[in-house]
Design an enzyme around this catalytic site. Structure first.
Site, short mmCIF file in Angstrom:
data_model
loop_
_atom_site.label_atom_id
_atom_site.label_comp_id
_atom_site.label_asym_id
_atom_site.label_seq_id
_atom_site.Cartn_x
_atom_site.Cartn_y
_atom_site.Cartn_z
CG HIS A 120 -1.97 -1.12 1.11
ND1 HIS A 120 -2.45 -1.79 2.21
CD2 HIS A 120 -2.57 -1.69 0.04
CE1 HIS A 120 -3.31 -2.72 1.81
NE2 HIS A 120 -3.39 -2.69 0.51
CB CYS A 131 6.90 17.61 -12.05
SG CYS A 131 7.67 17.30 -10.45
ZN ZN Z 1 6.64 18.76 -9.03
#
Ligand code: ZN
Length: 247
Positions: A120, A131
């Protein structure tokens, strides 16, 4: 019953070709980490809806203080207990191929275990939702919330599975492949209620393997699937078993 079961379980472990451990919240309770489920659990105090992925993305200002409190202030200060160290010792002696854990606390690694599959995810990493880069949690300051991504200033999310999110297909594949090689599965501190992780012991069992269970309370495995059930605290029973195995 228990001494006999302990000796027999130890014999199975000594003769095993490939043993894996499958662990859950019960192994970390003695480290001071409350279980998430059940009475007194985290979800009895905090609304699980806060930890739903889309809610988090829409309301990071509201959710991050809770993430910090539950997963970094509380879990971050926990230390491994004798059960974690017992598994690490078993691996050191070549008697444990790996640990498949449902816990996100990183305590197996902190105890020295090398082969750990975090089904998990983990509080020890964060991922940027913008990003997609990963960061080690200790490198991220939580003085300002939500903490901005060091690379792009975007939204960081702890790298564990939120509600509404599937488990990582990589870890699922790796854990399943390991379970298929195992002839013994040591179940510690879990009843396997959460799927698909809970299927791991059945993979071993269905291929003719042996299940050794250590739990404080009876589970769905105890009297049907487990071959050996050592009832009691993980921090007591597991070191007893490992001492018996290693002699
Ligand atoms: Zn980032």
């Amino acid at each position: 019953m228990s001494n006999h079961a302990l000796e027999n379980a130890a014999k199975v472990l000594r003769e095993s070709r490939c043993t894996i451990a499958f662990t859950g919240a019960g192994i970390s309770v003695e480290s001071g980490i409350p279980p998430f489920r059940g009475p007194g659990g985290v979800w009895s105090k905090y609304d699980p809806a806060m930890f739903e992925k889309h809610y988090f993305k829409r309301h990071p200002d509201e959710v991050w203080p809770l993430l910090k409190k539950i997963f970094y202030d509380m879990i971050g200060k926990a230390e491994p207990n004798p059960a974690h160290y017992a598994l690490s010792e078993l691996e050191d002696h070549g008697k444990l191929a790996g640990i498949i854990t449902q816990n996100i606390d990183g305590l197996h690694q902190q105890a020295g275990s090398q082969q750990v599959y975090e089904y998990h995810g983990s509080t020890r990493r964060m991922q940027c939702m913008d990003c997609r880069l990963y960061f080690d949690s200790p490198t991220i300051s939580l003085d300002r919330l939500p903490p901005p991504c060091p690379a792009c200033g975007g939204l960081l999310k702890p790298d564990f599975v939120f509600f509404g999110e599937g488990v990582s297909s990589d870890v699922h594949y790796e854990a399943t492949a390991l379970a298929k090689q195992a002839d013994v599965c040591l179940i510690v501190g879990t009843g396997g209620e959460v799927m698909p992780a809970g299927r791991i012991p059945y993979i071993v069992k269905n291929r003719g393997g042996t299940l050794i269970e250590i739990n404080l309370y009876d589970t769905g495995y105890s009297y049907s699937t487990s071959d050996y059930y050592l009832q009691g605290k993980a921090g007591t029973r597991l070191p007893e078993l490992v001492r018996e195995v290693l002699g």
